[in-house]
Structures are given as C-alpha cells and as structure tokens.
Scaffold this motif. Structure first.
Motif, PDB file in Angstrom:
ATOM      1  N   MET A  52     -24.344  11.520  14.466  1.00 14.92           N
ATOM      2  CA  MET A  52     -25.746  11.079  14.431  1.00 14.92           C
ATOM      3  C   MET A  52     -26.546  11.808  13.342  1.00 14.92           C
ATOM      4  O   MET A  52     -27.697  11.480  13.103  1.00 14.92           O
ATOM      5  N   GLY A  53     -25.945  12.822  12.706  1.00 15.27           N
ATOM      6  CA  GLY A  53     -26.652  13.502  11.615  1.00 15.27           C
ATOM      7  C   GLY A  53     -27.515  14.658  12.073  1.00 15.27           C
ATOM      8  O   GLY A  53     -28.508  14.985  11.423  1.00 15.27           O
ATOM      9  N   VAL A  64     -19.787   3.193   9.261  1.00 13.56           N
ATOM     10  CA  VAL A  64     -20.112   2.179  10.265  1.00 13.56           C
ATOM     11  C   VAL A  64     -19.949   0.824   9.583  1.00 13.56           C
ATOM     12  O   VAL A  64     -20.661   0.529   8.620  1.00 13.56           O
ATOM     13  N   VAL A  69     -22.274   6.653   6.198  1.00 12.32           N
ATOM     14  CA  VAL A  69     -23.596   7.070   6.700  1.00 12.32           C
ATOM     15  C   VAL A  69     -23.754   8.586   6.681  1.00 12.32           C
ATOM     16  O   VAL A  69     -24.807   9.104   7.029  1.00 12.32           O
ATOM     17  N   GLU A  70     -22.697   9.307   6.257  1.00 12.39           N
ATOM     18  CA  GLU A  70     -22.724  10.771   6.425  1.00 12.39           C
ATOM     19  C   GLU A  70     -23.827  11.468   5.632  1.00 12.39           C
ATOM     20  O   GLU A  70     -24.177  12.594   5.921  1.00 12.39           O
ATOM     21  N   LEU A  72     -26.895  10.068   5.373  1.00 14.44           N
ATOM     22  CA  LEU A  72     -28.187   9.553   5.847  1.00 14.44           C
ATOM     23  C   LEU A  72     -28.806  10.471   6.903  1.00 14.44           C
ATOM     24  O   LEU A  72     -28.108  11.189   7.605  1.00 14.44           O
ATOM     25  N   ALA A  74     -30.860  11.164  10.495  1.00 15.59           N
ATOM     26  CA  ALA A  74     -30.594  10.609  11.829  1.00 15.59           C
ATOM     27  C   ALA A  74     -31.304   9.274  12.020  1.00 15.59           C
ATOM     28  O   ALA A  74     -30.728   8.320  12.553  1.00 15.59           O
ATOM     29  N   ARG A  76     -32.231   7.095   9.820  1.00 15.50           N
ATOM     30  CA  ARG A  76     -31.609   6.019   9.038  1.00 15.50           C
ATOM     31  C   ARG A  76     -30.257   5.619   9.626  1.00 15.50           C
ATOM     32  O   ARG A  76     -29.843   4.467   9.545  1.00 15.50           O
ATOM     33  N   ARG A  77     -29.572   6.572  10.246  1.00 17.45           N
ATOM     34  CA  ARG A  77     -28.304   6.218  10.917  1.00 17.45           C
ATOM     35  C   ARG A  77     -28.592   5.293  12.099  1.00 17.45           C
ATOM     36  O   ARG A  77     -27.821   4.397  12.414  1.00 17.45           O
ATOM     37  N   ALA A  80     -28.874   2.033  10.812  1.00 17.44           N
ATOM     38  CA  ALA A  80     -27.568   1.530  10.363  1.00 17.44           C
ATOM     39  C   ALA A  80     -26.711   1.083  11.552  1.00 17.44           C
ATOM     40  O   ALA A  80     -25.600   0.604  11.379  1.00 17.44           O
ATOM     41  N   LEU A  82     -26.254   3.077  14.672  1.00 13.43           N
ATOM     42  CA  LEU A  82     -25.792   4.091  15.628  1.00 13.43           C
ATOM     43  C   LEU A  82     -26.842   4.327  16.718  1.00 13.43           C
ATOM     44  O   LEU A  82     -28.018   4.539  16.422  1.00 13.43           O
TER      45      LEU A  82
END
Ligand code: ATP
Ligand code: MG
Length: 238
Positions: A52-53, A64, A69-70, A72, A74, A76-77, A80, A82
C-alpha cells in the motif's frame, strides 16, 4: 474496475533503514484468493503495508494489472485499484460512521452506501455515531465496509475478523469469497486462524522472518500436518 492481477517481484522493505520484508515474490491472478500466514512478528503486516506504500521501499516491484505502483503514494495506489483494511483500523474517530463511509466512496454516488449497510446492518443503526464511540467490532466493520465501497480491484485484508462475532465472521468471509468469484476483486488475506485461512484461500504464502518460506495450494498445506506444525507451531493446532 474488475479484479486485477497482482505481481510482486523481489520486494524488500522495512522501517527506515531496518529491513523487515526480504526478497518477496509472488503473484495473485485476477479474482483469486490468497492467504498469508505465519507466526507473530514475521512481517505479514509489513508486507501488506508495503504493497500500500506505507513503509520504506528498499527494492523490488509491485504491479497491479501490469502497471507498476511501487513508486506511487498510498492515495495514488488506492486510485490504481488497491484497497486496504489495516490491522490497526484506521477510521476517522471524530467523524460519524456515515462520514467515514462517504470518505471511502472515491467519488461514487452516496446511494451506494447501501452496499455497506446491507453487509453490516449494525453500521446503519449507528450511522450518526462518531468513530470513537464505536465498539472494537463496529470499528472493524466500518474499516472493512469503507474499503469495500471503493470497489478495489485488489483488496488487502489484515486480520479483518479480529474482534468480530463468529456469525459475522462467517458472513464476511462469504462476502469476500463472493467478491472474488464474481471477478470483482482479487483478495490477499492475512489470517491467524489457519482453518479459516485454508478454507478461504486457494493459495497460501507462509512467512518467516520477512521471507516467504512456503507457497502453494491450500489443499497441499492442509494435507501436510508436519509443515503446519513447523510453520505455525502451537498456533497451528486450531
Ligand atoms: N513501525 C515499525 N517500526 C519498526 N519496526 C516495526 C514497525 N512495525 C513492525 N515492526 C517490526 O517488524 C517486524 C514484523 O512486524 P509485522 O507487524 O509485520 O508482523 P506480523 O507478521 O504482522 O505480526 P502479527 O501476527 O503479530 O500481526 C517485527 O519485528 C516488528 O517489531
Ligand atoms: Mg500483523
């Protein structure tokens, strides 16, 4: 957004310079249910919060539906695809139940709140109460309901049953299973109760000291009591 595939490759993360999750790789196909098990302190929560960042990312990729997404944030994830129900229920304590739920809608119409109230009638009864006035189990329902309202394509659940009455646990697990089977959501579940985890998930990851030490089908693990004993110790004898 329909269910998405989740690809994790060579992921290492932790808190500041401390590395907790080490070289973790796995994939969950769209609409599948995967469980993560392991004893206390083995890195399950750190892995989910890394996806989740919310931790320090050291190495590796998280994709995803093929999109990395690594890097981005949280939020923005979340956009995307999540969705996350953390082990520490992150509800807004000074907002009402309904306001908390609205914050999870991600722009969807307010009429969709009925989805949450249908799943948890208790939340409808308490919709004007403030977050801090809820019982532990009610906070738990609120946290889960808010994540579901965002219609995540990949849902990360960190011990979502903790503190809930057995009958609600069953309903909730059935609802999660339904979401996956309908192709709505891919689900990654951290669960201490081995029986529940194996009954829910098609595939299982076992974590030990931040690493994946076993992965495979739930059925394969169920039929290997010595493995369960090895990985879970006394906790596995449920
Ligand atoms: N915020 C933090 N800062 C520093 N270290 C942390 C932090 N959170 C967890 N840790 C450490 O990371 C390791 C893994 O913890 P984590 O919470 O990921 O385990 P877990 O498998 O989820 O355990 P549990 O089953 O008890 O929930 C532990 O050694 C813990 O002390
Ligand atoms: Mg944990």
């Amino acid at each position: 957004m329909p269910a998405a595939t989740l690809h994790v490759n060579g992921l290492s993360s932790g808190y500041g310079r401390t590395v907790i999750v080490e070289d973790v790789s796995f994939s969950v196909p769209a609409g599948q249910r995967m469980a993560i098990i392991g004893r206390n302190g083995m890195g399950k929560t750190t892995l989910l919060s890394t996806l989740m960042g919310l931790t320090t990312h050291h190495a590796g990729t998280i994709a995803v539906e093929g999109a990395g997404v690594e890097k981005l944030s949280a939020s923005r994830r979340a956009y995307a695809g999540l969705g996350y129900v953390p082990q520490t229920r992150d509800i807004f304590r000074t907002l009402t139940v309904e306001e908390n739920l609205v914050s999870g809608l991600k722009g969807r119409a307010k009429t969709n709140l009925d989805e949450a109230y249908h799943l948890f009638p208790r939340l409808r009864e308490r919709r004007r109460n403030l977050g801090w006035q809820l019982s532990g189990g009610e906070q738990q329902m609120l946290s889960t309901a808010r994540a579901l309202l965002g219609k995540p394509s990949v849902l990360l659940l960190d011990e979502p049953l903790e503190g809930l009455a057995p009958v609600i646990c069953q309903e909730l697990m059935a609802a999660f299973t339904e979401l996956a089977k309908a192709g709505t959501t891919t689900i990654l579940l951290v669960e201490q109760n081995l029986k529940t985890a194996l009954a829910f998930a098609e595939e299982v990851l076992v974590m030990e000291r931040g690493r994946i030490v076993w992965s495979g089908q739930s059925e394969a693990l169920s039929s290997e009591p010595h493995l369960i004993d090895k990985f879970m110790g006394v906790a596995g004898v449920h």
